[in-house]
Design an enzyme around this catalytic site. Structure first.
Site, PDB file in Angstrom:
ATOM      1  CD  GLU A  32      -2.920   0.829   0.026  1.00  0.00           C
ATOM      2  OE1 GLU A  32      -3.277  -0.297  -0.362  1.00  0.00           O
ATOM      3  OE2 GLU A  32      -3.262   1.891  -0.536  1.00  0.00           O
ATOM      4  CB  SER A  33       1.772   3.640  -2.641  1.00  0.00           C
ATOM      5  OG  SER A  33       0.464   4.056  -2.936  1.00  0.00           O
ATOM      6  CB  CYS A  63       2.184  -3.208  -7.603  1.00  0.00           C
ATOM      7  SG  CYS A  63       0.417  -2.977  -7.681  1.00  0.00           S
ATOM      8  CB  ILE A 119      -2.677  -7.477  -6.432  1.00  0.00           C
ATOM      9  CG1 ILE A 119      -2.288  -8.913  -6.818  1.00  0.00           C
ATOM     10  CG2 ILE A 119      -3.496  -7.463  -5.142  1.00  0.00           C
ATOM     11  CD1 ILE A 119      -1.360  -9.590  -5.828  1.00  0.00           C
ATOM     12  NE  ARG A 120      -6.516  -2.693  -2.887  1.00  0.00           N
ATOM     13  CZ  ARG A 120      -6.089  -1.543  -2.364  1.00  0.00           C
ATOM     14  NH1 ARG A 120      -6.529  -0.399  -2.816  1.00  0.00           N
ATOM     15  NH2 ARG A 120      -5.218  -1.552  -1.387  1.00  0.00           N
ATOM     16  CG  HIS A 155       2.418  -8.092  -7.389  1.00  0.00           C
ATOM     17  ND1 HIS A 155       2.990  -7.848  -6.162  1.00  0.00           N
ATOM     18  CD2 HIS A 155       1.385  -7.233  -7.500  1.00  0.00           C
ATOM     19  CE1 HIS A 155       2.322  -6.890  -5.550  1.00  0.00           C
ATOM     20  NE2 HIS A 155       1.345  -6.494  -6.336  1.00  0.00           N
ATOM     21  CD  GLU A 157       6.069  -9.853  -6.251  1.00  0.00           C
ATOM     22  OE1 GLU A 157       6.320  -9.346  -7.365  1.00  0.00           O
ATOM     23  OE2 GLU A 157       5.202  -9.400  -5.479  1.00  0.00           O
TER      24      GLU A 157
END
Ligand code: GLN
Length: 172
Positions: A32-33, A63, A119-120, A155, A157
């Site tokens: 979450e940035s 992301c 993801i979002r 993502h 990874e």
């Protein structure tokens, strides 16, 4: 960490400006940035990462990490490192339930299509003249590079494919 271990690259968690002095490259992961920005201000990491990148050391944002690197952030606007000349829109596919796995292409990095986990995720809405698009999914740029800075809106990874991380590591 698991992906780097699989590739055989040594890693270290970076939680402070001091930790940053001990690494050759930095990966800013998803998450979450806004939360990450709070840690940045508590630890003085913003200026430290700018200095690190300014010395030409490789930085990869995935992301939320890509959001932190961008020059312009919308939906809503927030603080940013502005190390990468892109405009990015947060949560641009919708809410958590709108997360998805899509196919994408990184023609210069791999001859096969890549599975990309969003993801979002944000969407890159503008790519500056000095920024190279290395990967796309449909019409959208999803992997971009500006000299020592690399950013993915997905993502890499979370799949078995090591292409993107191997590409980043060779920038060291
Ligand atoms: N939606 C998150 C943000 O805006 C990013 C999500 C992620 O990193 N997977 O910060």
């Amino acid at each position: 960490m698991k992906m780097l271990e699989r590739i055989g690259a040594p890693w270290k968690l970076v939680k402070s400006a001091h930790d940053l002095e001990e690494v050759d490259a930095l990966i800013m992961p998803g998450g979450e940035s806004t939360t990450m920005l709070k840690f940045f201000s508590e630890e003085g990491l913003g200026p430290a990462i700018k200095k690190f990148a300014g010395e030409g050391k490789p930085v990869f944002g995935t992301c939320a990490g890509a959001i932190l690197l961008a020059r312009e952030v919308s939906n809503p606007p927030q603080e940013k490192l502005a190390l990468l000349d892109i405009a990015i829109e947060r949560n641009a596919y919708g809410r958590q339930v709108d997360s998805s796995i899509r196919q994408g292409e990184c023609p210069e990095l791999a001859s096969h299509p890549l599975e990309m986990v969003f993801i979002r995720a944000p969407i890159i809405r503008r790519v500056g003249a000095g920024v190279k698009v290395l990967g796309h999914s449909g019409e959208l740029p999803v992997l971009v590079e500006q000299e020592n800075i690399l950013a993915a809106t997905f993502h890499p990874e979370l799949t078995e494919d090591e292409t993107i991380h191997r590409y980043f590591l060779q920038k060291i």
